[in-house]
Design a protein around this motif. Structure first.
Motif, PDB file in Angstrom:
ATOM      1  N   LEU A  94       0.770  -1.074   0.247  1.00 30.14           N
ATOM      2  CA  LEU A  94      -0.188  -0.124   0.129  1.00 30.14           C
ATOM      3  C   LEU A  94       0.748   1.620   0.200  1.00 30.14           C
ATOM      4  O   LEU A  94       2.001   0.919   0.456  1.00 30.14           O
ATOM      5  N   GLU A  95       0.622   2.654  -0.356  1.00 32.17           N
ATOM      6  CA  GLU A  95       1.138   3.685  -0.346  1.00 32.17           C
ATOM      7  C   GLU A  95       1.270   4.147   0.855  1.00 32.17           C
ATOM      8  O   GLU A  95       0.265   4.155   1.916  1.00 32.17           O
ATOM      9  N   ASP A  96       2.532   4.638   1.342  1.00 27.83           N
ATOM     10  CA  ASP A  96       3.524   4.853   2.669  1.00 27.83           C
ATOM     11  C   ASP A  96       2.453   6.058   3.073  1.00 27.83           C
ATOM     12  O   ASP A  96       2.373   7.685   1.786  1.00 27.83           O
ATOM     13  N   PRO A  97       1.466   6.105   4.317  1.00 29.04           N
ATOM     14  CA  PRO A  97       0.711   6.978   4.099  1.00 29.04           C
ATOM     15  C   PRO A  97       1.179   8.979   5.234  1.00 29.04           C
ATOM     16  O   PRO A  97       0.950   9.551   5.175  1.00 29.04           O
ATOM     17  N   THR A  98       3.192   7.993   4.960  1.00 29.06           N
ATOM     18  CA  THR A  98       3.084   8.931   5.897  1.00 29.06           C
ATOM     19  C   THR A  98       4.194  10.345   4.803  1.00 29.06           C
ATOM     20  O   THR A  98       4.286  10.020   3.505  1.00 29.06           O
ATOM     21  N   ASP A  99       4.395  11.920   4.908  1.00 27.56           N
ATOM     22  CA  ASP A  99       5.246  12.578   3.907  1.00 27.56           C
ATOM     23  C   ASP A  99       4.053  12.508   3.120  1.00 27.56           C
ATOM     24  O   ASP A  99       4.609  13.455   1.830  1.00 27.56           O
ATOM     25  N   GLN A 100       3.280  12.742   2.266  1.00 28.52           N
ATOM     26  CA  GLN A 100       2.661  12.941   1.891  1.00 28.52           C
ATOM     27  C   GLN A 100       1.611  14.811   1.557  1.00 28.52           C
ATOM     28  O   GLN A 100       1.140  14.870   3.004  1.00 28.52           O
ATOM     29  N   VAL A 101       2.023  15.466   0.923  1.00 28.18           N
ATOM     30  CA  VAL A 101       1.798  16.819   0.906  1.00 28.18           C
ATOM     31  C   VAL A 101      -0.491  17.382   0.875  1.00 28.18           C
ATOM     32  O   VAL A 101      -0.450  16.484  -0.186  1.00 28.18           O
ATOM     33  N   ILE A 102      -0.664  16.875   2.168  1.00 29.88           N
ATOM     34  CA  ILE A 102      -2.271  17.704   1.843  1.00 29.88           C
ATOM     35  C   ILE A 102      -3.012  18.903   0.759  1.00 29.88           C
ATOM     36  O   ILE A 102      -4.099  18.924   0.255  1.00 29.88           O
ATOM     37  N   SER A 103      -2.102  19.492   1.639  1.00 27.70           N
ATOM     38  CA  SER A 103      -2.369  20.836   0.573  1.00 27.70           C
ATOM     39  C   SER A 103      -0.528  22.100   0.561  1.00 27.70           C
ATOM     40  O   SER A 103      -0.588  21.787   1.723  1.00 27.70           O
ATOM     41  N   ASP A 104      -0.593  22.596  -0.315  1.00 27.87           N
ATOM     42  CA  ASP A 104       0.747  23.459   0.172  1.00 27.87           C
ATOM     43  C   ASP A 104      -0.537  25.053  -0.475  1.00 27.87           C
ATOM     44  O   ASP A 104      -0.401  25.313  -1.642  1.00 27.87           O
ATOM     45  N   VAL A 118       2.391  12.576   8.977  1.00 28.76           N
ATOM     46  CA  VAL A 118       3.000  12.758   9.626  1.00 28.76           C
ATOM     47  C   VAL A 118       3.051  11.135  10.823  1.00 28.76           C
ATOM     48  O   VAL A 118       1.464  11.102  11.123  1.00 28.76           O
ATOM     49  N   PRO A 119       3.670   9.893  11.024  1.00 28.32           N
ATOM     50  CA  PRO A 119       3.403   9.490  12.017  1.00 28.32           C
ATOM     51  C   PRO A 119       2.718  10.223  12.800  1.00 28.32           C
ATOM     52  O   PRO A 119       2.931  10.918  13.401  1.00 28.32           O
ATOM     53  N   LEU A 120       1.684   8.778  14.237  1.00 20.70           N
ATOM     54  CA  LEU A 120       1.591   9.362  15.107  1.00 20.70           C
ATOM     55  C   LEU A 120       2.149   9.382  16.264  1.00 20.70           C
ATOM     56  O   LEU A 120       2.442  10.284  17.351  1.00 20.70           O
ATOM     57  N   GLY A 121       2.897   9.150  16.502  1.00 19.20           N
ATOM     58  CA  GLY A 121       4.204   8.740  17.010  1.00 19.20           C
ATOM     59  C   GLY A 121       4.303   7.070  17.474  1.00 19.20           C
ATOM     60  O   GLY A 121       5.079   6.115  17.468  1.00 19.20           O
ATOM     61  N   VAL A 122       3.423   7.186  19.159  1.00 21.15           N
ATOM     62  CA  VAL A 122       3.533   5.947  20.010  1.00 21.15           C
ATOM     63  C   VAL A 122       2.175   4.685  19.812  1.00 21.15           C
ATOM     64  O   VAL A 122       1.955   6.748  20.772  1.00 21.15           O
ATOM     65  N   ILE A 123       1.386   4.371  19.525  1.00 24.13           N
ATOM     66  CA  ILE A 123       0.088   3.725  19.676  1.00 24.13           C
ATOM     67  C   ILE A 123       0.334   2.799  21.022  1.00 24.13           C
ATOM     68  O   ILE A 123       0.713   2.169  21.057  1.00 24.13           O
ATOM     69  N   LEU A 142       3.792  -0.146  12.530  1.00 21.66           N
ATOM     70  CA  LEU A 142       5.218   0.330  11.480  1.00 21.66           C
ATOM     71  C   LEU A 142       5.709   0.580  10.595  1.00 21.66           C
ATOM     72  O   LEU A 142       6.009   1.709   9.987  1.00 21.66           O
ATOM     73  N   LYS A 143       4.228   0.642   9.493  1.00 25.14           N
ATOM     74  CA  LYS A 143       4.261   1.265   7.651  1.00 25.14           C
ATOM     75  C   LYS A 143       3.758   2.108   7.779  1.00 25.14           C
ATOM     76  O   LYS A 143       4.446   3.277   7.261  1.00 25.14           O
ATOM     77  N   SER A 144       2.989   2.918   8.902  1.00 20.81           N
ATOM     78  CA  SER A 144       2.847   4.680   9.011  1.00 20.81           C
ATOM     79  C   SER A 144       4.249   5.139   9.938  1.00 20.81           C
ATOM     80  O   SER A 144       3.418   5.965  10.440  1.00 20.81           O
ATOM     81  N   GLY A 145       4.915   3.943  10.156  1.00 23.08           N
ATOM     82  CA  GLY A 145       6.461   5.309  11.068  1.00 23.08           C
ATOM     83  C   GLY A 145       6.486   5.126  12.168  1.00 23.08           C
ATOM     84  O   GLY A 145       6.737   6.151  12.668  1.00 23.08           O
ATOM     85  N   ASN A 146       5.045   3.760  12.768  1.00 17.56           N
ATOM     86  CA  ASN A 146       5.152   4.337  13.942  1.00 17.56           C
ATOM     87  C   ASN A 146       5.583   3.839  15.123  1.00 17.56           C
ATOM     88  O   ASN A 146       5.869   2.433  14.974  1.00 17.56           O
ATOM     89  N   ALA A 147       5.519   3.381  16.829  1.00 17.20           N
ATOM     90  CA  ALA A 147       6.394   2.981  17.165  1.00 17.20           C
ATOM     91  C   ALA A 147       4.880   2.043  17.694  1.00 17.20           C
ATOM     92  O   ALA A 147       3.953   2.736  17.943  1.00 17.20           O
ATOM     93  N   ILE A 148       4.952   1.035  18.601  1.00 18.80           N
ATOM     94  CA  ILE A 148       3.718   0.200  19.209  1.00 18.80           C
ATOM     95  C   ILE A 148       3.791  -0.357  20.824  1.00 18.80           C
ATOM     96  O   ILE A 148       5.460  -0.789  21.262  1.00 18.80           O
ATOM     97  N   ILE A 149       2.763  -0.366  21.498  1.00 18.29           N
ATOM     98  CA  ILE A 149       2.909  -0.844  23.213  1.00 18.29           C
ATOM     99  C   ILE A 149       1.515  -1.925  22.875  1.00 18.29           C
ATOM    100  O   ILE A 149       0.234  -1.355  22.686  1.00 18.29           O
ATOM    101  N   LEU A 150       2.344  -3.300  22.462  1.00 18.78           N
ATOM    102  CA  LEU A 150       1.099  -4.315  22.611  1.00 18.78           C
ATOM    103  C   LEU A 150       1.146  -4.691  24.217  1.00 18.78           C
ATOM    104  O   LEU A 150       1.734  -5.081  24.822  1.00 18.78           O
ATOM    105  N   LYS A 151      -0.310  -4.711  24.249  1.00 13.99           N
ATOM    106  CA  LYS A 151      -0.839  -5.481  25.548  1.00 13.99           C
ATOM    107  C   LYS A 151      -2.249  -6.115  25.284  1.00 13.99           C
ATOM    108  O   LYS A 151      -4.104  -5.334  25.587  1.00 13.99           O
TER     109      LYS A 151
END
Length: 420
Positions: A94-104, A118-123, A142-151
């Protein structure tokens, strides 16, 4: 066999995940995709160790008397594990969701403005029973550039630990640090509580499970929550419904996988349609062993139906039970859904386009269907590769949440000495 580490330091794990997220967030699309392919290969290669761990959880589930629906969500097979792996490959494609220019645009003073993703950061992912979430959530994060904590829930503790062991080992062969995937290896429910308030380290919490879990997280968290909801999904069969469409759709929505959140739990039937097609409806319900909980009109038409109480209209059966109510018109159906629906998935069966349009405009839910089963509310089916959950709220994300839901935006300004 994997050994669990009950004495966990969640704050340290969250801090480590935060640092790792900075590294994941700057990786190229190629590096992230390559990592997902490697994860998929290792999951397939390590399926036997995962299944051995799953046997332990299934045995404990049987001893605890878990329901068939719960056991279905907990059970893994080689085929299911290979499906997880294939899902990772789909996400990689799939297309990378980050670094996409929504408008300029450029201001009159020459200042250039860009709005980019941009990524959210930590999920923080808190979930029950479903080992597939461990893989799906990790891949999307990971594909969206985030880290994740799983519980995950205690019912799948051994299975989830085995999956994470494979994932972290595989990440050692990629540019993604293995610390980007943290697993809280504890069966203590209280271990979840610290995640609720770690705003310094965690950017968003996503609860996925039963109503009690979701309510607890929403009520107590100070970290922003992406709320996923239980699925009290309705199928409304209108007076102008085609019986050859209505009955197969109802059967699919109820019986394809009764234990999932997009399965139908209530059917609302216009009274004239019911009187005309009651024999076909009764035969269909009996052929598929569907138990009906009905109102007074339903009880007079459907053999062996049981009286529905107030709880039945709000119940997520997750089984071959369904609530049935007879209504006079589409407005009554909409009012019923407004009162008892969970804003997940709702369907109307009708050949009248005007009636369908009215239903689609007035019903408040994340996903609406005209002449189709509610079972399509699924990230994989809709082309997201996988989903991290189905949001029933309205802000930030709604419906099946894929890669885009795990991003936010930044405004980037470039100037040449401009001052205000």
């Amino acid at each position: 066999m994997t050994f669990l580490k009950e004495n966990v330091d969640i704050q340290s794990q969250a801090s480590i995940a935060k640092k790792a997220s900075k590294k994941v967030g700057i990786l190229s699309t190629e590096d992230k995709n390559r990592a997902l392919y490697i994860l998929a290969e290792h999951l397939e290669a390590g399926y036997e160790s995962i299944l051995e761990a799953n046997k332990v959880d299934l045995q404990k589930g049987q001893e605890a008397g878990y329901t068939p629906a719960f056991m279905d969500r907990l059970t893994l097979t080689k085929e299911r594990i290979f499906d997880f792996a294939e899902g990772l490959r789909q996400v990689a494609g799939l297309e990378d969701p980050t670094d996409q220019v929504i408008s300029d645009w450029t201001l009159e003073n020459g200042l250039q403005v860009k709005k980019v993703t941009v990524p959210l950061g930590v999920i923080g992912m808190i979930y029950e029973a479903r080992p597939n979430v461990t893989v799906d959530a990790t891949g999307l994060a990971l594909k969206s550039g985030n880290a994740i904590i799983l519980k995950g829930g205690s019912s799948a503790i051994h299975t989830n630990q085995a999956i994470v062991d494979v994932i972290q080992y595989a990440l050692e062969h990629t540019k993604i640090p293995k610390e980007a995937v943290q697993f809280i290896a504890s069966t203590d429910r209280e271990a979840t509580q610290p995640l609720f308030t770690m705003k310094k380290y965690i950017d968003v919490l996503i609860p996925r499970g039963g109503a009690s879990l979701i309510h607890t997280v929403v009520k107590h968290a100070t970290v922003p929550v992406l709320e996923t909801g239980v699925g009290n999904c309705h199928v409304y069969i209108d007076s102008e419904a085609d019986v050859d469409k209505a009955l197969p759709i109802l059967v699919n929505a109820k019986t394809d996988r009764p234990a999932v959140c997009n399965a139908a739990e209530t059917v609302l039937i216009q009274k004239d349609w019911l009187l005309e097609h009651k024999d076909a409806l009764v035969k269909t319900l009996q052929e598929h062993s569907i138990t009906v909980h009905g109102d007074e009109q339903t009880l007079s038409v459907i053999p062996n139906a049981v009286p529905a109480g107030e709880d039945d209209w709000a119940n997520e059966y997750l089984s071959l039970h369904i609530a049935m109510k007879i209504v006079d018109h589409v407005h009554e159906a909409i009012e019923h859904i407004e009162q008892y629906g969970t804003k997940h998935s709702e369907a109307i069966i009708t050949e009248n386009q005007e009636t369908a349009d009215l239903f689609m405009k007035l019903v408040d839910a994340s996903s609406l269907y005209h002449n189709a089963s509610t079972r399509f509310t699924d990230g994989g089916v809709l082309g997201f590769g996988a989903e991290i959950g189905i949001s029933t709220q309205k802000l930030h994300a709604r419906g099946p949440m894929g890669l885009q839901a795990l991003t936010t935006v930044k405004f980037l300004m470039t100037g040449n000495g401009q001052i205000r």
